[in-house]
Design a protein around this motif. Sequence first.
Motif, short mmCIF file in Angstrom:
data_model
loop_
_atom_site.label_atom_id
_atom_site.label_comp_id
_atom_site.label_asym_id
_atom_site.label_seq_id
_atom_site.Cartn_x
_atom_site.Cartn_y
_atom_site.Cartn_z
N LEU A 87 -64.82 142.39 101.81
CA LEU A 87 -65.00 141.41 102.90
C LEU A 87 -65.05 139.94 102.55
O LEU A 87 -64.81 138.32 103.03
N ALA A 88 -66.29 140.15 102.16
CA ALA A 88 -66.91 138.81 100.75
C ALA A 88 -66.64 138.06 100.29
O ALA A 88 -66.73 136.64 100.01
N GLN A 89 -65.72 139.20 99.73
CA GLN A 89 -64.72 138.15 97.92
C GLN A 89 -63.73 137.88 98.80
O GLN A 89 -63.40 136.53 99.04
N VAL A 90 -63.19 138.49 99.67
CA VAL A 90 -61.53 137.96 100.72
C VAL A 90 -61.93 135.82 101.59
O VAL A 90 -61.17 135.39 102.14
N ALA A 91 -63.46 136.55 102.46
CA ALA A 91 -63.51 135.70 103.37
C ALA A 91 -63.85 134.65 102.54
O ALA A 91 -63.47 133.51 103.02
N LYS A 92 -63.97 134.18 100.95
CA LYS A 92 -64.33 133.20 100.27
C LYS A 92 -63.16 132.18 100.39
O LYS A 92 -63.12 131.11 100.30
N GLY A 93 -61.75 133.16 100.14
CA GLY A 93 -60.42 132.00 100.49
C GLY A 93 -60.65 131.74 101.83
O GLY A 93 -59.17 130.93 101.95
N GLY A 94 -60.72 132.37 102.95
CA GLY A 94 -60.66 131.34 104.49
C GLY A 94 -59.63 131.54 105.01
O GLY A 94 -59.39 131.22 105.98
N ASP A 95 -58.49 132.89 104.49
CA ASP A 95 -57.20 133.36 105.00
C ASP A 95 -57.81 134.72 106.25
O ASP A 95 -58.06 135.27 106.38
N MET A 96 -57.23 133.89 107.80
CA MET A 96 -58.05 134.45 108.51
C MET A 96 -57.04 135.56 108.56
O MET A 96 -57.22 137.19 108.95
#
Length: 151
Positions: free
Chosen positions: A118-127
């Motif tokens: 989740l932390a990795q994905v959140a860095k991308g900002g794609d909801m």
Amino acid sequence: MKKKMVMIAVVAALGAGASFQAAAQAKPEQLVKQRQSAMVLIGWYFGPIGAMMRGDRPFDAAVVARNAGYLEVLSKLPAEGFQPSTKDEKTKAKPEVWSDKAKFDKAMENMQGEIGKLAQVAKGGDMGAIKTQFGATGKSCAACHDDFRMK
């Protein structure tokens, strides 16, 4: 209030560096308080992300990334508080935490892994990507609660 919670998270993260031996020597009630405090903080930072994913709060990629980063650190803290000396303390932990320790440890590792994703994905900002991973993360939390926490 937010500054206080951030400070608590920082202090908790620094405290995570304590050796296993120090944790083993802590009083059972201190260990219980430590793990419960970590779980409260996890809920504190997980909640706003959930509200955004449900549409109850406007999506803010920066807040999601910040909270997910905190969660990644916080996810490592509760396990240290689950020492055998705490099994007789009055808590919501089921006896299976200790009788099926391998399964419990695997569930904790799974939760940590999903929060790390989740932390990795959140860095991308794609909801959309965040929402998908948030769901997987929530399932990992629920699975552990279902198997190892009394309601």
